[in-house]
Design an enzyme around this catalytic site. Structure first.
Site, PDB file in Angstrom:
ATOM      1  N   HIS C  56      -8.371 -19.847  25.572  1.00 40.51           N
ATOM      2  CA  HIS C  56      -9.142 -19.062  24.903  1.00 40.51           C
ATOM      3  C   HIS C  56     -10.802 -19.034  25.484  1.00 40.51           C
ATOM      4  O   HIS C  56     -11.543 -18.634  25.037  1.00 40.51           O
ATOM      5  CB  HIS C  56      -9.140 -19.316  23.276  1.00 40.51           C
ATOM      6  CG  HIS C  56      -7.814 -19.324  22.838  1.00 40.51           C
ATOM      7  ND1 HIS C  56      -7.021 -18.179  22.998  1.00 40.51           N
ATOM      8  CD2 HIS C  56      -7.175 -20.213  22.040  1.00 40.51           C
ATOM      9  CE1 HIS C  56      -6.040 -18.404  22.055  1.00 40.51           C
ATOM     10  NE2 HIS C  56      -5.924 -19.725  21.773  1.00 40.51           N
ATOM     11  N   HIS C 218      -2.783 -15.585  21.006  1.00 37.10           N
ATOM     12  CA  HIS C 218      -1.829 -16.216  21.913  1.00 37.10           C
ATOM     13  C   HIS C 218      -0.597 -15.505  22.292  1.00 37.10           C
ATOM     14  O   HIS C 218       0.414 -15.641  22.464  1.00 37.10           O
ATOM     15  CB  HIS C 218      -1.205 -17.214  20.840  1.00 37.10           C
ATOM     16  CG  HIS C 218      -2.330 -18.062  19.988  1.00 37.10           C
ATOM     17  ND1 HIS C 218      -2.794 -17.799  18.951  1.00 37.10           N
ATOM     18  CD2 HIS C 218      -2.730 -19.360  20.742  1.00 37.10           C
ATOM     19  CE1 HIS C 218      -3.694 -18.798  18.595  1.00 37.10           C
ATOM     20  NE2 HIS C 218      -3.553 -19.697  19.568  1.00 37.10           N
TER      21      HIS C 218
END
Ligand SMILES: Nc1ncnc2c1ncn2[C@@H]1O[C@H](COP(=O)(O)OP(=O)(O)O)[C@@H](O)[C@H]1O
Ligand SMILES: Nc1ncnc2c1ncn2[C@@H]1O[C@H](COP(=O)(O)OP(=O)(O)O)[C@@H](O)[C@H]1O
Ligand SMILES: [Mg+2]
Ligand SMILES: [Mg+2]
Ligand SMILES: [Mg+2]
Ligand SMILES: [Mg+2]
Lengths: 331, 204, 331, 204
Positions: C56, C218
């Protein structure tokens, strides 16, 4: 083609609307497609104008602001801006001390900036031009258009932007720009092609197990294509031609590991680690570092390495405050 | 005589062909360029066609086309096509009719200026490879019959275009490829051929 | 799978080596996989620890530095860090004033941080936790794991980081974090799937003419899949659920248009323009703006919109100096 | 009696199956999760297998496995499998042999603690759907013969695993999908089934 756009024809107009809404540092001349500082420079200071085809963001519009550019001319995707855009930008930002054009070395960019400069000169503006040609992937011979200007442009714009902010005169600023440009080398590679919105399909096909070494930032083919290897090998293939081209020993350097647009930061960090290891082994002193998307190629996955020799003056100017969307520190 | 009506028709027909072939031009510009030549020419001609239509004299028409190319296209082809038309316009007075030979000479002047601006010579694998033989053919046949001369110019352009396929590029983006540019036809030589195809068609 | 990595197993270790080489603001505890400030906070100030799965970036390691986080625990790709990593980070950064854990609401993150907090508490560290659950794509019901924590986390880390730097106490900082979290909503979409290095193939298949609305960071599937439309429509599909979920009228707001990792900045600017137009039409006052890659999902193409209600205190703290790789101003 | 040798063999075999099936577990975790369950379990078991081998008592073996899962896996499955083994270890004294019934009770305690930590009930489409029936079967058959009990546990786990396919997820990442989670088998229930497959195989 999967893109967050409204239509290929509207890409630039829509993006400029977004830039205007997002960045308080700039204002946008939509008619001429020029991004300008919202708060212009004081009278008597040299102004910097750059620009080129779109698709390389944050280059150049994201570098308009205090300590860097005064204006960026925004071309269509991968298409240099036109002489009248360049003229409009140049006359708008001139503060009586002349304007430096920072031009990436592509036939189109050079010709359009040349004509824009001629027009501005006719109107009494003192214009000087520096052409950036840092891409070692291209052989610099009379049989080519010469080396391409790529991510090294960011270093030139930062350093000379700081100098202009301090009040350096036009001749000196042009010489400094040339000196930084001459000290800067880059080399890039791609894992995937970019897709030009108006074309609607990838510019080139790169099989799932291959990579292109020496790619240009417009998807121009590179030196060669070969089976995909690992980050350590890619680092080596980017660093070696740079070190072979210019002597980086006995000098401080500025290192930029640049993403082409679709490469995640985690991969750029992996590459950065490998590049640093190679430079250390080669005895190159890295004094300043940047890692991220600074000069991109639309949705291309890939990366480039830029290394610039930097003396004390260049380092000082590199460290000077800058406040732009793409580069910010000390302010 | 070459009239403003003929010039309008010429530019309009060139615009039509460009519209029709924009995708193909961009496709040619993909392996040895940056995949935008079709979009570039289309943007330019979209502005050039009405501009040519509304100008009262031939020089004004050519100037309007040149300005449209110069201010709407950008890239490499914008200043080059811009130069072609602007320099051609400069050789003609403010007239609504010119002799075929004057017209041919104007285009040759424009093409020379273009080559000078691009520092390109025949054999460099650029639009000059289509333009130079085309204007030469136009000039050398114009004394006979303009329709035949335009036809000859188109044939010469097309041969020049076809010959670019086997050339090694020495100018523009394709030059980065060196030997690997061989086997690909030059997009700019192709659009330049359309210019003379249009002239031949409207002159029949 | 095309990635600039050495091997899937080495991704995290190599990336941490790169972070250490690239960012002078931080040091890396390679054993525990924790990114820490090089120059630790003064004694007596509350410390902030965040972390989560990797992939991320710049979240969270890129937000370690003055005015934001004190440490980030680095998990494997998309896998929350372990309790001992969290314990190590927490004890290392505690300056006697307690530690605030900023945790994105995923079962794994919550459990691991819970256990890490228990262990740290056993060692006498005062730990408080705020769980971020800003993703309106997920229904918040007893039949789900609750809303996911996504890009809104950046706003919480920035605002509370500034407060901790000013000396705010732990209880107050935890309450402020909760208040900012409660005022923040996000919604995301994807044009393509991400590819987890260890998996080697895209997490999901998205046909060339479809997009996924309500995607998680995700690659968790979203609300629904539909034919690809344009930026204006995407903006509407991201903004509407946010405005339907919380009242943003009569307040200043912070707007973040966030890229998922592989979306070029030019597209984010186009989306930003559309989002601003919708918010203006809805009477929402946008006081601060960010556009770029702030909370990504590896090589996913897509974007998210985050909107945070911001009172005068939150705006002041948001504007306070910050010096991290991912967010920098005033310093 | 359950010996340290049996426990070592069990954990080693579980590790083998995980290695063999890691890709499959990640594949299961793709449509309803985040494509890492195989990698997570593999990372944990790579540490757990030697740790279990080198511990002198059964409780120390289970604790070592639990600590490996807790400190190497992360994610959701790390703390859950960690809890399972750590809590099971706590019920046993420092002994190199335990009675099958004690061992079964220890695993039940561990499974209960796992469910508590995850706040998951049977029917939520999680590893609990395999674990809960498995430990129940182990306990109820353990008086007869351990091999048969382990076999029954494996069968129960596998039935529980298979039943997750038609369930709507209410816990973990799959719950974001709501009704759309139906039709996909839960990866955690699948890895949990392997745990009992391994136990059955080494107990034969
Ligand atoms: N130096 C030059 N002189 C003449 N023509 C050139 C030169 N460089 C390039 N060209 C022509 O320009 C064409 C490319 O035009 P275009 O794609 O519109 O511009 P760009 O290369 O800037 O994207 C080439 O196919 C070639 O015919
Ligand atoms: N609340 C919970 N209680 C019990 N098991 C759960 C819970 N949430 C998820 N699980 C299990 O965890 C598995 C996913 O594990 P893994 O993929 O390793 O972690 P993550 O979801 O964090 O990526 C699911 O398949 C499910 O069996
Ligand atoms: Mg171009
Ligand atoms: Mg081109
Ligand atoms: Mg995970
Ligand atoms: Mg998972």
């Amino acid at each position: 083609m999967k893109k967050l756009i409204n239509s290929p024809e509207r890409v630039i107009a829509d993006a400029l609307r977004g830039v205007e809404a997002a960045d308080e540092r700039v204002r946008v001349d939509h008619t001429n497609r020029v991004i300008l500082r919202a708060d212009p420079k004081a009278q008597g200071k040299v102004a910097l104008v750059s620009g080129g085809g779109s698709g390389h963001e944050p280059l150049h519009g994201g570098y308009v602001g205090h300590g860097m550019l005064d204006a960026a001319c925004v071309g269509e995707v991968f298409t240099s801006p036109t002489p009248d855009q360049i003229l409009a930008a140049t006359t708008e930002v001139d503060r009586g001390a002349g304007v430096l054009h920072i031009v990436k070395n592509y036939t189109g960019d050079v010709m359009n900036f040349e004509m824009g400069a001629e027009l501005a000169t006719d109107l009494g503006v003192d214009v000087r031009t520096v052409v950036i040609a840092d891409d070692v992937a291209v052989e610099d011979s009379t049989y080519t258009a010469g080396r391409r200007g790529v991510a090294g442009t960011v270093v030139v714009e930062k350093v000379v932007g700081a100098a202009a902010e301090e009040g350096m005169g036009l001749g000196e600023a042009a010489a400094l720009a040339q000196r930084v440009a001459d000290s800067t080398r880059s080399m890039g590679m791609a894992l995937t092609s970019c897709t030009v919105p108006a074309a609607g399909r990838p510019t080139f096909d790169l099989p799932e197990d291959e990579m292109e070494i020496g790619i240009g930032i417009h998807g121009e083919p590179g030196r060669h294509r070969e089976p995909l290897t690992d980050a350590a090998d890619v680092a080596r293939q980017l660093v070696e031609p740079i070190l072979a081209d210019l002597d980086f020993a006995d000098a401080d350097t500025i290192l930029l590991v640049n993403g082409m647009g679709a490469t995640p930061l985690i991969e750029l960090h992996i590459l950065f680690g490998e590049v640093m290891a190679l430079l250390e082994a080669a005895g190159v002193r890295v004094a300043r570092r940047l890692v991220g998307n600074y000069a991109t190629s639309l949705d291309m996955a890939g990366a480039s390495v830029t290394l610039a020799r930097a003396d004390a003056e260049i380092l000082r100017l590199f460290d000077a405050p800058v406040n732009t969307a793409g580069l910010r520190w000390g302010a | 005589m070459i009239t403003t009506a003929l010039v309008s028709a010429w530019i309009a027909r060139f615009g039509e062909i460009i519209e029709d072939r924009a995708d193909y031009l961009t496709k040619l510009d993909s392996p040895i360029g940056d995949a935008d030549h079709g979009a570039n020419m289309l943007r330019g001609m979209t502005a050039a066609v009405p501009a040519a239509e509304n100008a009262p004299t031939i020089d004004a028409q050519l100037k309007a086309v040149g300005m449209a190319m110069l201010s709407k296209v950008g890239g490499t082809s914008g200043p080059l096509y811009g130069t072609l038309f602007l320099k051609a316009a400069m050789t003609l007075g403010q007239r609504a009719e010119v002799a075929p030979s004057e017209f041919a000479a104007a285009l040759r002047t424009g093409a020379d200026a273009l080559a000078f601006r691009g520092k390109a010579e025949p054999g460099d694998k650029t639009m000059v490879d289509a333009l130079a033989p085309a204007v030469a053919a136009l000039e050398s046949h114009v004394a006979e019959d303009f329709a035949a001369a335009a036809e000859a110019a188109h044939r010469a352009a097309d041969e020049g275009r076809a010959a670019t396929t086997d050339m090694v590029a020495r100018k523009g983006r394709a030059s980065y490829l060196g030997e690997r540019s061989v086997g690909h036809t030059d997009p700019g030589a192709t659009s330049a051929t359309y210019l003379f195809q249009a002239l031949a068609e409207v002159s029949r």
